[in-house]
Design a protein around this motif. Sequence first.
Motif, PDB file in Angstrom:
ATOM      1  N   GLU A 112       0.848  -1.196   0.000  1.00 42.44           N
ATOM      2  CA  GLU A 112       0.000   0.000   0.000  1.00 42.44           C
ATOM      3  C   GLU A 112       0.883   1.245   0.000  1.00 42.44           C
ATOM      4  N   LYS A 113       0.373   2.336  -0.562  1.00 46.93           N
ATOM      5  CA  LYS A 113       1.125   3.584  -0.478  1.00 46.93           C
ATOM      6  C   LYS A 113       1.142   4.042   0.968  1.00 46.93           C
ATOM      7  N   PRO A 114       2.151   4.768   1.431  1.00 46.26           N
ATOM      8  CA  PRO A 114       3.370   5.105   0.717  1.00 46.26           C
ATOM      9  C   PRO A 114       4.336   3.924   0.746  1.00 46.26           C
ATOM     10  N   PHE A 145      -0.752   2.302  -5.846  1.00 45.63           N
ATOM     11  CA  PHE A 145      -1.355   3.494  -6.464  1.00 45.63           C
ATOM     12  C   PHE A 145      -2.524   3.006  -7.318  1.00 45.63           C
ATOM     13  N   MET A 146      -3.664   2.797  -6.650  1.00 47.29           N
ATOM     14  CA  MET A 146      -4.776   2.098  -7.302  1.00 47.29           C
ATOM     15  C   MET A 146      -5.457   2.936  -8.369  1.00 47.29           C
ATOM     16  N   ARG A 147      -5.237   4.266  -8.335  1.00 44.58           N
ATOM     17  CA  ARG A 147      -5.942   5.088  -9.340  1.00 44.58           C
ATOM     18  C   ARG A 147      -5.537   4.702 -10.756  1.00 44.58           C
ATOM     19  N   ALA A 174      -8.783  18.071  -7.797  1.00 43.23           N
ATOM     20  CA  ALA A 174      -9.401  18.285  -6.479  1.00 43.23           C
ATOM     21  C   ALA A 174      -9.416  16.940  -5.777  1.00 43.23           C
ATOM     22  N   HIS A 175      -9.003  16.918  -4.528  1.00 44.77           N
ATOM     23  CA  HIS A 175      -8.969  15.687  -3.722  1.00 44.77           C
ATOM     24  C   HIS A 175      -9.577  16.053  -2.374  1.00 44.77           C
ATOM     25  N   ARG A 176     -10.826  15.647  -2.197  1.00 49.34           N
ATOM     26  CA  ARG A 176     -11.546  16.055  -0.981  1.00 49.34           C
ATOM     27  C   ARG A 176     -12.028  14.827  -0.221  1.00 49.34           C
ATOM     28  N   ASN A 177     -11.668  14.760   1.033  1.00 51.78           N
ATOM     29  CA  ASN A 177     -12.135  13.681   1.919  1.00 51.78           C
ATOM     30  C   ASN A 177     -13.149  14.259   2.894  1.00 51.78           C
ATOM     31  N   PRO A 178     -14.182  13.476   3.233  1.00 50.97           N
ATOM     32  CA  PRO A 178     -15.139  14.003   4.207  1.00 50.97           C
ATOM     33  C   PRO A 178     -14.493  14.233   5.569  1.00 50.97           C
ATOM     34  N   GLN A 191       1.896  13.811   2.375  1.00 49.45           N
ATOM     35  CA  GLN A 191       2.483  12.476   2.194  1.00 49.45           C
ATOM     36  C   GLN A 191       1.456  11.387   1.943  1.00 49.45           C
ATOM     37  N   ASP A 192       0.276  11.554   2.514  1.00 51.60           N
ATOM     38  CA  ASP A 192      -0.713  10.474   2.485  1.00 51.60           C
ATOM     39  C   ASP A 192      -1.809  10.693   1.453  1.00 51.60           C
ATOM     40  N   SER A 193      -2.135  11.956   1.193  1.00 54.20           N
ATOM     41  CA  SER A 193      -3.241  12.250   0.283  1.00 54.20           C
ATOM     42  C   SER A 193      -2.727  12.806  -1.048  1.00 54.20           C
ATOM     43  N   VAL A 194      -1.947  13.894  -1.004  1.00 53.36           N
ATOM     44  CA  VAL A 194      -1.457  14.499  -2.252  1.00 53.36           C
ATOM     45  C   VAL A 194      -0.578  13.502  -3.022  1.00 53.36           C
ATOM     46  N   VAL A 195      -0.008  12.516  -2.317  1.00 57.37           N
ATOM     47  CA  VAL A 195       0.826  11.512  -2.992  1.00 57.37           C
ATOM     48  C   VAL A 195       0.068  10.844  -4.143  1.00 57.37           C
ATOM     49  N   HIS A 196      -1.269  10.717  -4.023  1.00 58.61           N
ATOM     50  CA  HIS A 196      -2.029  10.122  -5.128  1.00 58.61           C
ATOM     51  C   HIS A 196      -1.983  11.019  -6.370  1.00 58.61           C
ATOM     52  N   GLU A 197      -2.120  12.342  -6.180  1.00 61.44           N
ATOM     53  CA  GLU A 197      -2.070  13.248  -7.344  1.00 61.44           C
ATOM     54  C   GLU A 197      -0.664  13.284  -7.937  1.00 61.44           C
ATOM     55  N   ALA A 254     -18.516  14.590   1.311  1.00 61.55           N
ATOM     56  CA  ALA A 254     -18.354  13.246   0.756  1.00 61.55           C
ATOM     57  C   ALA A 254     -16.967  13.159   0.139  1.00 61.55           C
ATOM     58  N   TYR A 255     -16.727  12.128  -0.665  1.00 61.98           N
ATOM     59  CA  TYR A 255     -15.404  11.906  -1.241  1.00 61.98           C
ATOM     60  C   TYR A 255     -15.407  12.397  -2.679  1.00 61.98           C
ATOM     61  N   GLU A 256     -14.636  13.411  -2.963  1.00 59.39           N
ATOM     62  CA  GLU A 256     -14.613  13.973  -4.320  1.00 59.39           C
ATOM     63  C   GLU A 256     -13.189  13.972  -4.838  1.00 59.39           C
ATOM     64  N   GLY A 295     -16.851   7.677   0.241  1.00 61.82           N
ATOM     65  CA  GLY A 295     -15.447   7.526   0.643  1.00 61.82           C
ATOM     66  C   GLY A 295     -14.640   6.835  -0.437  1.00 61.82           C
ATOM     67  N   PHE A 296     -13.315   6.701  -0.173  1.00 59.95           N
ATOM     68  CA  PHE A 296     -12.456   6.106  -1.209  1.00 59.95           C
ATOM     69  C   PHE A 296     -12.773   4.639  -1.448  1.00 59.95           C
ATOM     70  N   ARG A 297     -13.304   3.937  -0.423  1.00 60.77           N
ATOM     71  CA  ARG A 297     -13.592   2.515  -0.623  1.00 60.77           C
ATOM     72  C   ARG A 297     -14.687   2.319  -1.664  1.00 60.77           C
ATOM     73  N   ALA A 303     -11.297  -0.051  -8.925  1.00 56.10           N
ATOM     74  CA  ALA A 303      -9.841   0.102  -9.098  1.00 56.10           C
ATOM     75  C   ALA A 303      -9.088  -0.853  -8.169  1.00 56.10           C
ATOM     76  N   TYR A 304      -9.535  -0.978  -6.908  1.00 51.28           N
ATOM     77  CA  TYR A 304      -8.865  -1.909  -5.986  1.00 51.28           C
ATOM     78  C   TYR A 304      -9.011  -3.351  -6.494  1.00 51.28           C
ATOM     79  N   ASP A 305     -10.196  -3.700  -7.013  1.00 52.38           N
ATOM     80  CA  ASP A 305     -10.399  -5.047  -7.570  1.00 52.38           C
ATOM     81  C   ASP A 305      -9.411  -5.308  -8.705  1.00 52.38           C
TER      82      ASP A 305
HETATM   83  O1  INS Z   1      -4.956   7.113   3.118  1.00 50.77           O
HETATM   84  C1  INS Z   1      -6.040   7.699   2.430  1.00 50.77           C
HETATM   85  C2  INS Z   1      -6.154   7.078   1.053  1.00 50.77           C
HETATM   86  O2  INS Z   1      -4.927   7.053   0.413  1.00 50.77           O
HETATM   87  C3  INS Z   1      -7.211   7.725   0.194  1.00 50.77           C
HETATM   88  O3  INS Z   1      -7.198   7.205  -1.123  1.00 50.77           O
HETATM   89  C4  INS Z   1      -7.040   9.234   0.157  1.00 50.77           C
HETATM   90  O4  INS Z   1      -8.121   9.823  -0.529  1.00 50.77           O
HETATM   91  C5  INS Z   1      -6.966   9.828   1.534  1.00 50.77           C
HETATM   92  O5  INS Z   1      -6.778  11.228   1.424  1.00 50.77           O
HETATM   93  C6  INS Z   1      -5.853   9.208   2.357  1.00 50.77           C
HETATM   94  O6  INS Z   1      -5.872   9.748   3.659  1.00 50.77           O
END
Ligand code: INS
Length: 360
Positions: A112-114, A145-147, A174-178, A191-197, A254-256, A295-297, A303-305
Amino acid sequence: MTATETLPAVPVAEPIPADLRVAVLGVGLMGADHVARLHRRISGARVAVVSDAAADRAGQVAAEVPGCRVVPDPLAAIADPEVDAVVLASPGRFHEEQVLACIERGIPVLCEKPLTMEAGSSLGIVRAEDAYTARTGRRLVQVGFMRRFDPEYAQLRELIASGAIGEPLVVHCAHRNPAVPPGVTTESIVQDSVVHEVDVARFLLGEEIAAVTVLRPRSTRHAGEGLSDPLLVLLETTGGRMVDVECFVSTGLAYEVRTEVVGEDGSAMIGLGQGVVRQSAGPAGAVRSTVIAPGFRERFALAYDLELRRWVDAARRGTVDGPGAWDGYAAQAVCAAGVEALRTGRRTEVRLESREATQS
Ligand SMILES: O[C@H]1[C@H](O)[C@@H](O)[C@H](O)[C@@H](O)[C@H]1O
Ligand SMILES: NC(=O)c1ccc[n+]([C@@H]2O[C@H](COP(=O)([O-])OP(=O)(O)OC[C@H]3O[C@@H](n4cnc5c(N)ncnc54)[C@H](O)[C@@H]3O)[C@@H](O)[C@H]2O)c1
């Protein structure tokens, strides 16, 4: 060096196991989901072992999977002779030791990331895997990096490659978590969120990130004590393209996750729940509303599948078919620059080894 390395297919040296026997280390939120996916939806693999610092948690998850054993010590789980491959969903600070143990044993690992918590330790993993590959011709490490497996991101990348929107110039994200769990810091948002972008930018544009700037707009009243939320992050690529990221982790909504690529001849956007949306002249005043995932799930379930399915198939062939250790390292190097930019308030150049130099 390219941002999305194509890994060589390697000859299969050993018989393909009928069912890849997988150990899942860390069965909290993500790990338990991975166990359920491997058990219910992915053929060619079975969860043979789970390991977690919380023994009761490991026992509960193992009880859902017939034949699954609990091995409390994660390093013993990696060394277990009845384990062929490992999924790591432990907290990031344990990844370095656990991934290195997988490389040492010569078994595939989906981490899993990171990849690790600092660029230096991620580079250590790149080097350890390279040394293993030089001896065996095999790759072992995939980073979560499931995206990259999300159909919308894959289509957007294909659209860019087709030339349909011309040369990409600017990407808006845009990366928004609830909400985020307690303990999140402003640095960990990078480190945990922007890393996806960061990974998305490398994946879509095929270039490394050269510099990072981080700005702190006025924070939401929902932000925890001392947290700067949202952040605005600007990534500059080696080819002069720019990627802006609004990362907002406590919206209370919500998750955007949206990504819009602006090219010389058009633009395209994903994340609206409508596939890839290309700009076109529509009826004036038309308003369309969409439902966004909680949420991301939910947003990245497919993508995770696909990520796990491709990982299992590749591991059984003795290879890796997804983002590798280099991608994990490159993302960490950018995040390290991001954390420095956050601290100094200045544009910060990314210190990235050259891929060729790491291989020599
Ligand atoms: O660990 C989580 C996860 O990586 C999600 O995909 C992301 O949207 C969140 O911001 C992060 O906190
Ligand atoms: N790709 C994604 O979208 C995504 C989403 C969420 C989390 N993650 C990543 O997945 C990993 C786990 O996150 P989570 O949200 O599931 O966390 P979590 O806290 O829910 O679960 C982590 C689990 O690991 C266990 N653990 C602690 N120390 C351990 C060790 N040394 N070895 C094995 N297990 C140990 C904990 O007891 C816990 O059960 C992190 O790296 C996180 O960044 C990725």
